[in-house]
Motif scaffolding. Structure first.
Motif, mmCIF file in Angstrom:
data_model
loop_
_atom_site.group_PDB
_atom_site.id
_atom_site.type_symbol
_atom_site.label_atom_id
_atom_site.label_comp_id
_atom_site.label_asym_id
_atom_site.label_seq_id
_atom_site.Cartn_x
_atom_site.Cartn_y
_atom_site.Cartn_z
ATOM 1 N N HIS A 81 39.157 42.836 41.154
ATOM 2 C CA HIS A 81 38.186 41.885 41.704
ATOM 3 C C HIS A 81 38.000 42.103 43.205
ATOM 4 O O HIS A 81 37.282 41.350 43.848
ATOM 5 N N TYR A 87 40.578 51.816 46.684
ATOM 6 C CA TYR A 87 41.178 52.970 46.013
ATOM 7 C C TYR A 87 40.311 54.211 46.213
ATOM 8 O O TYR A 87 40.824 55.332 46.269
ATOM 9 N N VAL B 28 32.220 43.264 51.976
ATOM 10 C CA VAL B 28 32.992 42.270 52.720
ATOM 11 C C VAL B 28 32.057 41.259 53.366
ATOM 12 O O VAL B 28 32.311 40.052 53.365
ATOM 13 N N SER B 131 45.944 47.194 38.981
ATOM 14 C CA SER B 131 46.358 47.271 40.376
ATOM 15 C C SER B 131 47.330 46.151 40.678
ATOM 16 O O SER B 131 47.111 45.008 40.265
ATOM 17 N N GLU B 132 48.390 46.475 41.412
ATOM 18 C CA GLU B 132 49.359 45.438 41.784
ATOM 19 C C GLU B 132 48.782 44.484 42.822
ATOM 20 O O GLU B 132 49.306 43.394 43.021
ATOM 21 N N GLN B 133 47.734 44.915 43.505
ATOM 22 C CA GLN B 133 47.133 44.059 44.525
ATOM 23 C C GLN B 133 46.086 43.119 43.944
ATOM 24 O O GLN B 133 45.604 42.226 44.631
ATOM 25 N N SER B 134 45.690 43.351 42.719
ATOM 26 C CA SER B 134 44.684 42.511 42.085
ATOM 27 C C SER B 134 45.283 41.926 40.818
ATOM 28 O O SER B 134 45.335 42.585 39.786
ATOM 29 N N SER B 136 44.870 40.113 37.987
ATOM 30 C CA SER B 136 43.829 39.564 37.119
ATOM 31 C C SER B 136 43.912 40.251 35.763
ATOM 32 O O SER B 136 44.442 41.357 35.652
ATOM 33 N N LEU B 164 36.674 34.687 36.728
ATOM 34 C CA LEU B 164 36.069 35.145 37.986
ATOM 35 C C LEU B 164 34.742 35.860 37.751
ATOM 36 O O LEU B 164 33.719 35.479 38.305
ATOM 37 N N HIS B 165 34.763 36.911 36.949
ATOM 38 C CA HIS B 165 33.536 37.634 36.623
ATOM 39 C C HIS B 165 33.331 37.590 35.120
ATOM 40 O O HIS B 165 34.280 37.734 34.355
ATOM 41 N N LEU B 172 36.725 38.658 33.427
ATOM 42 C CA LEU B 172 37.868 38.897 34.302
ATOM 43 C C LEU B 172 38.435 37.553 34.733
ATOM 44 O O LEU B 172 37.706 36.710 35.264
ATOM 45 N N LEU B 174 41.084 35.555 37.054
ATOM 46 C CA LEU B 174 41.931 35.636 38.244
ATOM 47 C C LEU B 174 43.163 34.765 38.019
ATOM 48 O O LEU B 174 43.041 33.562 37.777
ATOM 49 N N ASP B 178 47.510 35.512 42.126
ATOM 50 C CA ASP B 178 46.763 36.376 43.040
ATOM 51 C C ASP B 178 46.624 35.681 44.396
ATOM 52 O O ASP B 178 46.452 34.463 44.458
ATOM 53 N N GLN B 179 46.648 36.495 45.448
ATOM 54 C CA GLN B 179 46.619 35.891 46.791
ATOM 55 C C GLN B 179 45.280 35.260 47.136
ATOM 56 O O GLN B 179 45.195 34.473 48.077
ATOM 57 N N SER B 180 44.223 35.572 46.399
ATOM 58 C CA SER B 180 42.933 34.952 46.692
ATOM 59 C C SER B 180 42.677 33.708 45.844
ATOM 60 O O SER B 180 41.611 33.107 45.933
ATOM 61 N N PRO B 200 51.134 38.130 48.242
ATOM 62 C CA PRO B 200 50.937 39.560 47.969
ATOM 63 C C PRO B 200 51.959 40.117 46.979
ATOM 64 O O PRO B 200 51.671 41.075 46.268
#
Lengths: 172, 403
Positions: A81, A87, B28, B131-134, B136, B164-165, B172, B174, B178-180, B200
């Motif tokens: 998301h 990446y 962004v 991804s570990e950063q996302s 979801s 989310l989406h 998807l 979330l 998740d940090q967001s 994180p």
């Protein structure tokens, strides 16, 4: 054919069939999204990164390497998301670097592959961290210990994976 | 031209990096507009999720075949234990329903409006973001099934996250880790309100609680309903650690009630209704009623049966007059759900944990699976546990009270 620094001999430049070029990265991204659902520890691995390094080192073409990295990275980004490009940028750099080293080094033996994969894993994480912190303002924590262990795990998996993927290589 | 040829690789690298940085900057800047990168995401999701769906389907089918038809060791013992548990829980329900009735009467007096989950949709988790950063997950329900962004996603254990989406046939979700993400939360005992956020590292913390407040580990955390996504009273998790944070706030670590690393099936809350509390119209069910249902009874003799012969009628047709008269309800273990009660019988009380409006009225008592549409994890459980044959079906509260 290119000449390496390490062996002093000419090394082969390989190519891949179209199905292998398309399906191998797709399967890698798919497995990355599916396997951790059943085996949580698998999230430590980055299969798309290993595929990027493999293709870049086998083709030994910098443009092909960076484009492969960019496409695989963007595909990986698209499933998250977060903004597309995190990446993508990291793997572009890795693809360029791996193909540049692939031209100069003999990356056919397991030891070289292990070290190269460990090195590029750390490069990938550093680039990702910098972009995420600097451009996207994500809160991220950096741990050398975690990155090195993850890098080693990926490097060992990479050596095994590359041996399997060598079967798809075609001589130019 | 010679320079271009010489630095061709570097120029291509710079161009590709520049293009991606530009794209990143646009995303962004338009962070509130998810459409800016929608096309690429739709393609990627369309390329990957069909394989995930197929694999999950094969896996669940094989698992069902094994567990439902082949591996049935210990099912009888489990069935007996569950029946005993149902009996215990029915007695417990009598006490709780009286408390609930009292609460509803008080809420009605205060013109209290409450939110409750009126419709949910079961969905299968088919994949992660990779991804570990996302943090979801993808579920197998999307726009075609009526899923919309910002719908709450829960399990029987607690809150999972929000949609989310939404894509054609997938969505998807979330996760709360998740940090967001952000969830309005309240501590159950101290009633302190804060915001639940992910870190994180994938942990969950409760923020915005002043450091002069006392929060103890072990205290349950519930949704506060303030975010207008999650109804009030859903379980989020339990406080595990409390440390002083920055800016005179506490940093409270929370262990999520739902196991976010092993999600298989979830419920998407597709509709939340809000209405004023109404006092229960039906009379209270007494413990003696429940006990009466459990009494052994002799079925009435058929008129043409020879003397001294006890002939049992088929289930669902026999009514135990003594039990019926005592309890005022159709004895489910004897007579089945649709047996006619006597004229002086009280309206039936819905069976526990079966859902329906009276249960769904109070969010805290509802439980995520209580009012579901399109199947739920509870449906799966009931397949495995083999309900008693004469278990009454959930019925809506009667329109008119005979008493």
């Amino acid at each position: 054919m290119a000449i390496t620094y390490t062996s002093g001999e000419q090394v082969e430049v390989y190519r891949f069939s179209l199905p292998a070029t398309i399906l191998i990265p797709l399967i890698a991204v798919f497995l990355q999204a599916w396997v951790p659902l059943r085996f949580h520890f698998f999230s430590i691995f980055d299969l798309p990164l290993l595929i990027t390094i493999f293709f870049a080192m086998a083709r030994r073409s910098q443009i092909a390497g960076l484009l492969t990295g960019a496409l695989i990275g963007v595909l990986q980004d698209s499933l998250t998301h977060q903004p597309i490009g995190l990446y993508g940028l990291s793997k572009t750099v890795v693809g360029y670097g791996a193909s540049s080293l692939g031209v100069k080094l003999d990356a056919e033996n397991a030891g070289a592959r292990l070290l190269l994969t460990l090195f590029f894993y750390v490069v990938h994480e550093v680039v990702y961290f910098l972009i995420a912190r600097g451009l996207v303002s994500l809160h991220m924590e950096w741990s050398w210990q975690h990155e090195l262990w993850s890098g080693l795990a990926n490097a060992f998996l990479g050596v095994i994976l590359y041996a399997v993927l060598d079967r798809f290589k075609q001589r130019t | 031209m010679d320079v271009l040829g010489r630095y061709k690789n570097l120029i291509v690298l710079a161009a590709v990096l520049f293009a991606q940085i530009l794209g990143l900057a646009v995303q962004v800047k338009r962070s509130t507009d998810p459409e800016s990168s929608r096309l690429i995401r739709v393609w990627a999701v369309g390329a990957v999720t069909p394989f995930e769906k197929a694999l999950v389907w094969i896996q669940s089918s094989t698992g069902n075949l094994w567990h439902s038809y082949l591996y049935l060791r210990g099912v009888r013992v489990e069935n007996r234990q569950l029946k005993e548990q149902i009996e215990r829980m029915r007695l417990e329900q009598v006490r709780l329903s009286q408390d609930a009735d009292q609460a509803r009467r008080l809420q009605a007096l205060l013109a209290f409006k409450e939110q409750f989950i009126s419709q949910t949709m079961a969905a299968q988790v088919i994949g992660l973001s990779g991804s570990e950063q996302s943090r979801s997950v993808y579920i197998d329900k999307g726009e075609k099934d009526g899923i919309k962004p910002d719908m709450a996603v829960i399990t029987a254990d607690g809150v999972v996250g929000k949609v989310l989406h939404v894509y054609g046939s997938t969505s998807l979700v979330l996760l709360i880790s998740d940090q967001s993400s952000g969830v309005g939360a309240i501590l159950e005992k101290s009633r302190l309100q804060g915001i639940l956020r992910g870190t994180p590292a994938g942990e969950v913390t409760l923020e915005k609680i002043m450091s002069d407040e006392t929060v103890l580990p072990g205290e349950p955390v519930l949704t506060s309903g303030g975010d207008r996504i999650f109804p009030k009273g859903l379980s989020i998790g339990t406080v595990t650690r409390v440390v002083p944070g920055s800016e005179s706030f506490l940093t409270i670590r929370v262990k999520p009630a739902a196991d976010l690393s092993k999600l298989e099936e979830v419920l998407v809350v597709t509709r939340i209704d809000e209405r004023q509390a109404e006092p229960e119209q039906s009379g209270p069910m007494r413990a003696v009623d429940i006990l009466a249902e459990r009494l052994p009874s002799v079925p009435p003799k058929p008129e043409n049966a020879p003397a001294g012969t006890a002939t049992a009628k088929p289930p669902g047709t026999t009514q135990n007059p003594s039990a019926s008269a005592l309890s005022g309800t159709a004895a489910p273990a004897v007579s089945g759900a649709n047996s006619a009660a006597g004229p002086d019988a009280k309206p039936k009380t819905p069976a526990p944990a079966s859902g329906g409006p009276p249960v769904a009225r109070k969010p805290a008592a509802t439980g995520p699976g209580a009012s579901t549409a399109g199947g739920s994890p509870q449906v799966k459980i009931s397949q495995k546990t083999a309900k008693p044959p004469a278990e009454p079906k959930p019925q809506p509260p009667p329109e008119d009270n005979p008493q």
